[in-house]
Design a protein around this motif. Sequence first.
Motif, PDB file in Angstrom:
ATOM      1  N   THR A  85       1.054  -1.237   0.568  1.00 51.12           N
ATOM      2  CA  THR A  85      -0.129  -0.200   0.321  1.00 51.12           C
ATOM      3  C   THR A  85       0.583   1.517  -0.007  1.00 51.12           C
ATOM      4  OG1 THR A  85       0.263  -0.127   2.222  1.00 51.12           O
ATOM      5  CG2 THR A  85      -1.835  -1.115   1.090  1.00 51.12           C
ATOM      6  N   ASP A  86       2.538   0.459   0.371  1.00 50.24           N
ATOM      7  CA  ASP A  86       3.037   2.147   0.238  1.00 50.24           C
ATOM      8  C   ASP A  86       3.655   2.595  -1.594  1.00 50.24           C
ATOM      9  OD1 ASP A  86       4.524  -0.386  -0.021  1.00 50.24           O
ATOM     10  OD2 ASP A  86       6.597   0.994  -0.113  1.00 50.24           O
ATOM     11  N   ASP A 117     -13.621   3.757  -1.885  1.00 46.48           N
ATOM     12  CA  ASP A 117     -13.487   4.457  -0.860  1.00 46.48           C
ATOM     13  C   ASP A 117     -12.733   4.798   0.281  1.00 46.48           C
ATOM     14  OD1 ASP A 117     -14.994   5.770  -3.072  1.00 46.48           O
ATOM     15  OD2 ASP A 117     -16.677   6.393  -1.855  1.00 46.48           O
ATOM     16  N   GLU A 118     -13.279   2.894   0.385  1.00 47.06           N
ATOM     17  CA  GLU A 118     -12.179   2.364   2.081  1.00 47.06           C
ATOM     18  C   GLU A 118     -10.720   3.094   1.610  1.00 47.06           C
ATOM     19  OE1 GLU A 118     -11.789  -1.470   4.858  1.00 47.06           O
ATOM     20  OE2 GLU A 118     -13.371  -1.002   3.761  1.00 47.06           O
ATOM     21  N   TRP A 119     -10.128   2.085   0.353  1.00 46.97           N
ATOM     22  CA  TRP A 119      -8.452   2.104   0.148  1.00 46.97           C
ATOM     23  C   TRP A 119      -8.229   3.072   0.499  1.00 46.97           C
ATOM     24  CZ3 TRP A 119      -4.861   3.338  -2.981  1.00 46.97           C
ATOM     25  CH2 TRP A 119      -3.702   3.141  -2.670  1.00 46.97           C
ATOM     26  N   GLN A 120      -8.824   4.191  -0.795  1.00 49.40           N
ATOM     27  CA  GLN A 120      -8.696   5.663  -0.319  1.00 49.40           C
ATOM     28  C   GLN A 120      -8.062   6.067   0.592  1.00 49.40           C
ATOM     29  OE1 GLN A 120     -11.091   7.039  -3.720  1.00 49.40           O
ATOM     30  NE2 GLN A 120      -9.578   8.149  -4.912  1.00 49.40           N
ATOM     31  N   ALA A 121      -9.129   6.200   1.687  1.00 46.68           N
ATOM     32  CA  ALA A 121      -9.320   6.411   2.981  1.00 46.68           C
ATOM     33  C   ALA A 121      -7.972   6.335   3.843  1.00 46.68           C
ATOM     34  CB  ALA A 121     -10.008   6.987   3.765  1.00 46.68           C
ATOM     35  N   ARG A 122      -7.925   4.834   3.330  1.00 44.86           N
ATOM     36  CA  ARG A 122      -6.312   4.308   4.077  1.00 44.86           C
ATOM     37  C   ARG A 122      -5.247   4.036   4.060  1.00 44.86           C
ATOM     38  NH1 ARG A 122      -8.233  -2.257   5.505  1.00 44.86           N
ATOM     39  NH2 ARG A 122     -10.173  -1.241   6.648  1.00 44.86           N
ATOM     40  N   HIS A 123      -4.935   4.138   2.699  1.00 46.35           N
ATOM     41  CA  HIS A 123      -3.400   4.283   1.860  1.00 46.35           C
ATOM     42  C   HIS A 123      -3.523   5.542   1.142  1.00 46.35           C
ATOM     43  CE1 HIS A 123      -3.694   0.114   3.385  1.00 46.35           C
ATOM     44  NE2 HIS A 123      -4.581   0.197   3.098  1.00 46.35           N
ATOM     45  N   GLN A 124      -3.954   6.284   0.465  1.00 44.90           N
ATOM     46  CA  GLN A 124      -4.196   6.936  -0.511  1.00 44.90           C
ATOM     47  C   GLN A 124      -3.540   7.982   0.016  1.00 44.90           C
ATOM     48  OE1 GLN A 124      -6.352   7.394  -4.276  1.00 44.90           O
ATOM     49  NE2 GLN A 124      -5.820   9.146  -4.038  1.00 44.90           N
ATOM     50  N   LEU A 125      -2.558   8.750  -0.465  1.00 41.80           N
ATOM     51  CA  LEU A 125      -1.998   9.572  -0.130  1.00 41.80           C
ATOM     52  C   LEU A 125      -1.533  11.384  -1.510  1.00 41.80           C
ATOM     53  CD1 LEU A 125       2.069   8.396   0.866  1.00 41.80           C
ATOM     54  CD2 LEU A 125      -0.435   9.075   2.919  1.00 41.80           C
TER      55      LEU A 125
END
Length: 102
Positions: free
Chosen positions: A28-29, A76-84
């Motif tokens: 996810t980095d 949306d969940e992935w974006q909130a957790r991992h997207q910078l």
Amino acid sequence: MTDISQDKQRDFEAAAFRRLLQHLRERTDVQNIDLMNLAGFCRNCLANWYREAAEGDGVALSKDEAREIVYGMPYDEWQARHQLEATDAQKAAFEQNRPKDH
């Protein structure tokens, strides 16, 4: 090359794809913009290709459903957790290297 049946080839390709998805879910980095800048595709591209393959076989799949398959969770969940937020340098590189179909 070893003589491989079409069924076995499909099985191996599917296994490699599942492993790629698992790798991307663990890394996810690595941001999508990084993937786009280095390789010309990202997780969203994989979801689009998956959806196109499904539709080519007569299976309706929404953009969100395809992304959930690739990301392993709702987008949306992935974006909130991992997207910078992309840096200015990442954005500039993307604009310079952007594939024509994005």
